[in-house]
Scaffold this motif. Structure first.
Motif, mmCIF file in Angstrom:
data_model
loop_
_atom_site.group_PDB
_atom_site.id
_atom_site.type_symbol
_atom_site.label_atom_id
_atom_site.label_comp_id
_atom_site.label_asym_id
_atom_site.label_seq_id
_atom_site.Cartn_x
_atom_site.Cartn_y
_atom_site.Cartn_z
ATOM 1 N N ALA A 1 0.826 -1.207 0.000
ATOM 2 C CA ALA A 1 0.000 0.000 0.000
ATOM 3 C C ALA A 1 0.861 1.257 0.000
ATOM 4 C CB ALA A 1 -0.925 -0.006 1.216
ATOM 5 N N SER A 2 1.979 1.216 0.698
ATOM 6 C CA SER A 2 2.877 2.372 0.740
ATOM 7 C C SER A 2 3.456 2.663 -0.638
ATOM 8 C CB SER A 2 4.017 2.115 1.737
ATOM 9 O OG SER A 2 3.510 1.921 3.041
ATOM 10 N N MET A 3 3.735 1.620 -1.403
ATOM 11 C CA MET A 3 4.229 1.813 -2.768
ATOM 12 C C MET A 3 3.142 2.435 -3.644
ATOM 13 S SD MET A 3 6.108 -1.855 -2.989
ATOM 14 C CE MET A 3 6.034 -1.866 -4.758
ATOM 15 N N PHE A 4 1.915 1.971 -3.477
ATOM 16 C CA PHE A 4 0.791 2.522 -4.239
ATOM 17 C C PHE A 4 0.576 3.982 -3.869
ATOM 18 C CE2 PHE A 4 -3.348 2.540 -6.278
ATOM 19 C CZ PHE A 4 -3.243 1.539 -7.238
ATOM 20 N N GLU A 5 0.718 4.291 -2.586
ATOM 21 C CA GLU A 5 0.592 5.685 -2.134
ATOM 22 C C GLU A 5 1.655 6.560 -2.789
ATOM 23 O OE1 GLU A 5 1.326 8.390 1.881
ATOM 24 O OE2 GLU A 5 1.154 6.201 2.071
ATOM 25 N N HIS A 6 2.885 6.073 -2.813
ATOM 26 C CA HIS A 6 3.973 6.838 -3.420
ATOM 27 C C HIS A 6 3.661 7.166 -4.874
ATOM 28 C CE1 HIS A 6 8.123 8.046 -4.342
ATOM 29 N NE2 HIS A 6 8.008 7.301 -5.437
ATOM 30 N N ALA A 7 3.177 6.164 -5.615
ATOM 31 C CA ALA A 7 2.866 6.375 -7.032
ATOM 32 C C ALA A 7 1.749 7.407 -7.199
ATOM 33 C CB ALA A 7 2.478 5.053 -7.683
ATOM 34 N N MET A 8 0.686 7.290 -6.398
ATOM 35 C CA MET A 8 -0.423 8.238 -6.507
ATOM 36 C C MET A 8 0.024 9.643 -6.136
ATOM 37 S SD MET A 8 -3.842 6.171 -5.216
ATOM 38 C CE MET A 8 -3.214 5.754 -3.579
ATOM 39 N N THR A 9 0.851 9.759 -5.109
ATOM 40 C CA THR A 9 1.352 11.071 -4.694
ATOM 41 C C THR A 9 2.170 11.714 -5.799
ATOM 42 O OG1 THR A 9 1.417 10.360 -2.371
ATOM 43 C CG2 THR A 9 2.730 12.297 -2.966
ATOM 44 N N GLN A 10 2.996 10.906 -6.451
ATOM 45 C CA GLN A 10 3.840 11.421 -7.532
ATOM 46 C C GLN A 10 3.017 11.948 -8.709
ATOM 47 O OE1 GLN A 10 7.496 11.487 -7.856
ATOM 48 N NE2 GLN A 10 7.111 11.495 -5.657
ATOM 49 N N CYS A 11 1.800 11.459 -8.861
ATOM 50 C CA CYS A 11 0.956 11.901 -9.977
ATOM 51 C C CYS A 11 0.360 13.284 -9.744
ATOM 52 C CB CYS A 11 -0.168 10.892 -10.220
ATOM 53 S SG CYS A 11 0.413 9.335 -10.937
ATOM 54 N N GLY A 12 0.399 13.788 -8.524
ATOM 55 C CA GLY A 12 -0.145 15.112 -8.239
ATOM 56 C C GLY A 12 -1.663 15.126 -8.288
ATOM 57 N N GLU A 13 -2.220 16.287 -8.538
ATOM 58 C CA GLU A 13 -3.678 16.431 -8.519
ATOM 59 C C GLU A 13 -4.341 15.741 -9.708
ATOM 60 O OE1 GLU A 13 -4.874 20.472 -8.102
ATOM 61 O OE2 GLU A 13 -3.767 20.800 -6.230
ATOM 62 N N ASP A 14 -3.629 15.642 -10.831
ATOM 63 C CA ASP A 14 -4.195 15.004 -12.026
ATOM 64 C C ASP A 14 -3.969 13.502 -11.938
ATOM 65 O OD1 ASP A 14 -5.351 14.560 -14.463
ATOM 66 O OD2 ASP A 14 -3.607 15.189 -15.639
ATOM 67 N N LEU A 15 -4.734 12.849 -11.078
ATOM 68 C CA LEU A 15 -4.548 11.426 -10.792
ATOM 69 C C LEU A 15 -5.264 10.564 -11.828
ATOM 70 C CD1 LEU A 15 -3.455 9.273 -8.841
ATOM 71 C CD2 LEU A 15 -5.595 9.501 -7.543
ATOM 72 N N THR A 16 -4.491 9.761 -12.554
ATOM 73 C CA THR A 16 -5.054 8.850 -13.542
ATOM 74 C C THR A 16 -4.457 7.469 -13.364
ATOM 75 O OG1 THR A 16 -3.347 9.260 -15.213
ATOM 76 C CG2 THR A 16 -5.271 10.748 -15.212
ATOM 77 N N ARG A 17 -5.169 6.482 -13.859
ATOM 78 C CA ARG A 17 -4.651 5.124 -13.810
ATOM 79 C C ARG A 17 -3.355 5.006 -14.602
ATOM 80 N NH1 ARG A 17 -10.322 1.768 -14.810
ATOM 81 N NH2 ARG A 17 -10.985 1.689 -12.613
ATOM 82 N N THR A 18 -3.319 5.647 -15.756
ATOM 83 C CA THR A 18 -2.122 5.597 -16.596
ATOM 84 C C THR A 18 -0.909 6.150 -15.860
ATOM 85 O OG1 THR A 18 -3.435 5.801 -18.622
ATOM 86 C CG2 THR A 18 -1.104 6.383 -18.763
ATOM 87 N N CYS A 19 -1.106 7.237 -15.139
ATOM 88 C CA CYS A 19 -0.003 7.848 -14.406
ATOM 89 C C CYS A 19 0.498 6.931 -13.294
ATOM 90 C CB CYS A 19 -0.423 9.193 -13.829
ATOM 91 S SG CYS A 19 0.887 10.007 -12.884
ATOM 92 N N VAL A 20 -0.417 6.329 -12.533
ATOM 93 C CA VAL A 20 -0.012 5.448 -11.433
ATOM 94 C C VAL A 20 0.774 4.255 -11.971
ATOM 95 C CG1 VAL A 20 -0.870 3.845 -9.673
ATOM 96 C CG2 VAL A 20 -1.808 6.159 -9.837
ATOM 97 N N ILE A 21 0.325 3.698 -13.069
ATOM 98 C CA ILE A 21 1.047 2.577 -13.675
ATOM 99 C C ILE A 21 2.463 3.008 -14.062
ATOM 100 C CG2 ILE A 21 1.125 1.069 -15.717
ATOM 101 C CD1 ILE A 21 -1.994 1.078 -15.581
ATOM 102 N N GLU A 22 2.575 4.199 -14.638
ATOM 103 C CA GLU A 22 3.890 4.709 -15.036
ATOM 104 C C GLU A 22 4.795 4.926 -13.827
ATOM 105 O OE1 GLU A 22 5.884 8.769 -16.911
ATOM 106 O OE2 GLU A 22 3.719 8.466 -17.067
ATOM 107 N N LYS A 23 4.244 5.490 -12.747
ATOM 108 C CA LYS A 23 5.058 5.765 -11.562
ATOM 109 C C LYS A 23 5.493 4.473 -10.872
ATOM 110 C CE LYS A 23 4.750 10.207 -12.079
ATOM 111 N NZ LYS A 23 5.919 10.960 -12.605
ATOM 112 N N LEU A 24 4.621 3.467 -10.833
ATOM 113 C CA LEU A 24 5.024 2.178 -10.271
ATOM 114 C C LEU A 24 6.112 1.542 -11.132
ATOM 115 C CD1 LEU A 24 1.558 0.695 -9.207
ATOM 116 C CD2 LEU A 24 3.423 1.340 -7.681
ATOM 117 N N GLN A 25 5.950 1.635 -12.426
ATOM 118 C CA GLN A 25 6.940 1.076 -13.345
ATOM 119 C C GLN A 25 8.318 1.699 -13.120
ATOM 120 O OE1 GLN A 25 6.131 0.435 -17.700
ATOM 121 N NE2 GLN A 25 7.602 2.111 -17.928
ATOM 122 N N ASN A 26 8.332 2.964 -12.753
ATOM 123 C CA ASN A 26 9.592 3.687 -12.597
ATOM 124 C C ASN A 26 10.231 3.531 -11.222
ATOM 125 O OD1 ASN A 26 9.474 4.630 -15.228
ATOM 126 N ND2 ASN A 26 8.427 6.532 -14.672
#
Length: 396
Positions: free
Chosen positions: A323-348
């Motif tokens: 869950a902490s990893m998922f939180e990090h990815a969502m936080t990195q996406c900023g206010e414009d939160l999208t599924r595509t962005c979260v997938i990209e941030k987890l990938q990175n």
């Protein structure tokens, strides 16, 4: 068209355009809805309850800190009873009715496999930190991220410890394994260890899932002179094998995968549950010298009842880390939160740290499995604890 109608129409079009540009399932101006499928009833419920409680702790902590970029988190929990068909039904319900943004609880190995086609179809960001099997990432799904080594990798690392640290190269080895994908994965690690070190593999015992009587199997093991036993069971099987070994006065070294790293195994085995080994990728709950464990237990004591805290086990630590990893990815996406962005941030994620709950986590383009390092723990049945007895071992 008069100016009033033109203005109203323009405003409506702008509104529609704004919504379509920003709307994402499960995301509002002040809320993110996530889903978790766990076995909350039936024999495996001790796994699912601990996992779901850790997600509850994470949710409360995130919201107490102001949410994720101003949005509070709400988790929808569904019980699949450890039945794959119910896992898929639960996910469909959460997608169609609850409109979830992502999935942070994926139940067991076969249960996740049943959900994978739908996860892939809709591109649902999902993280699995509970039951790892190679079919979850081979081939990889773009939106499914798997954290932790496979059972094969755990057991192979555990056997390295038995041979290189305990000096058990010349012993007589055997495996008792469940007749399903889980058992096959444990056997995979066992055979890797046998081949790597040229071990004396004297016996392989396959048993039915849910089997309760192992007297015949352990009599065969005693007759074969087995001194090291690798256990490919889930929970009760470990303890029953241990008790049968004690009953037959067998002096054996016992190794299980992370499913053996549970106090119910100790409790069910009684005095026979003292001293066995478990290969795992998270430390014990009593390892308060580990920063991540100490932090989690402090939060757990804040947000859970006393009885809930007693229900925690190693699945709580892996769930909280995921869950902490998922939180990090969502936080990195900023206010414009999208599924595509979260997938990209987890990938990175590259060497992502969890304060010692896991080894460093790394994914990558086309890489959806992070096989974090394995450690070996030993059971202290008298006080229902586990001790870390090895350094973390990297896996292939």
């Amino acid at each position: 068209m008069n100016w009033f109608l033109k203005g109203a129409l323009s405003a409506a079009l702008l509104t529609v355009g704004s919504v379509s540009a920003t709307a994402e399932p499960g995301v509002t101006d002040d809320m993110i809805v996530l889903g978790a499928v766990d076995p909350l009833t039936g024999p495996p419920s001790l796994l699912g309850k601990a996992h779901s409680l850790s997600l509850k702790v994470w949710q409360e902590d995130v919201n107490a800190r102001g949410g994720i970029n101003g949005r509070k988190v709400k988790i929808v929990f569904e019980d699949d009873g450890y039945v794959p068909s119910r896992s898929l039904q639960s996910l469909k319900k959460m997608v169609d009715v609850d409109d979830i943004f992502g999935l942070i609880g994926t139940s067991g190995s076969s249960q996740l496999a049943a959900m994978m086609p739908l996860i892939d179809e809709i591109g649902l960001p999902s993280i699995n930190s509970m039951a790892v099997n190679s079919r979850h990432f081979n081939p990889p799904l773009n939106s499914l991220f798997v954290v932790g080594p496979t059972y094969c990798q755990e057991i192979a690392a555990g056997m390295t410890y038995l041979v290189e640290e305990l000096g058990l190269k010349d012993e007589k080895y055997a495996i008792a394994f469940q007749d399903d994908e889980f058992g096959d994965d444990v056997r995979c690690g066992y055979l890797q260890g046998v081949e790597k070190y040229g071990l004396n593999n004297v016996l392989e015992l396959e048993f039915k899932r849910g089997q309760k009587d192992f007297s015949a199997e352990m009599l065969k093991a005693r007759a074969a002179g087995v001194t090291v036993l690798i256990s490919g069971g889930v929970v009760a099987e470990h303890s029953t094998l241990l008790k049968e070994a004690a009953k037959n006065r067998m002096k054996i070294t016992f190794l299980g995968a992370h499913s053996a790293h549970l106090t119910p195994v100790q409790a069910l085995a009684g005095s026979a549950g003292d001293g066995f080994y478990a290969a795992d990728y998270v430390p014990a709950l009593n390892s308060l010298e580990v920063t991540g464990v100490a932090k989690f237990m402090e939060l757990a004591n804040t947000y859970l009842s006393e009885s809930e805290v007693k229900s925690l086990n190693r699945y709580a630590l892996s769930g909280f880390a995921g869950a902490s990893m998922f939180e990090h990815a969502m936080t990195q996406c900023g206010e414009d939160l999208t599924r595509t962005c979260v997938i990209e941030k987890l990938q990175n994620l590259n060497g992502f740290e969890t304060d010692g709950l896991l080894g460093p986590v790394t994914f990558g383009e086309g890489v959806r499995h992070a096989p974090t390092a394995v450690m070996v723990l030993q059971s202290n049945a008298k006080d229902s604890t586990f001790s870390i007895v090895s350094e973390r071992m990297e896996v292939d």
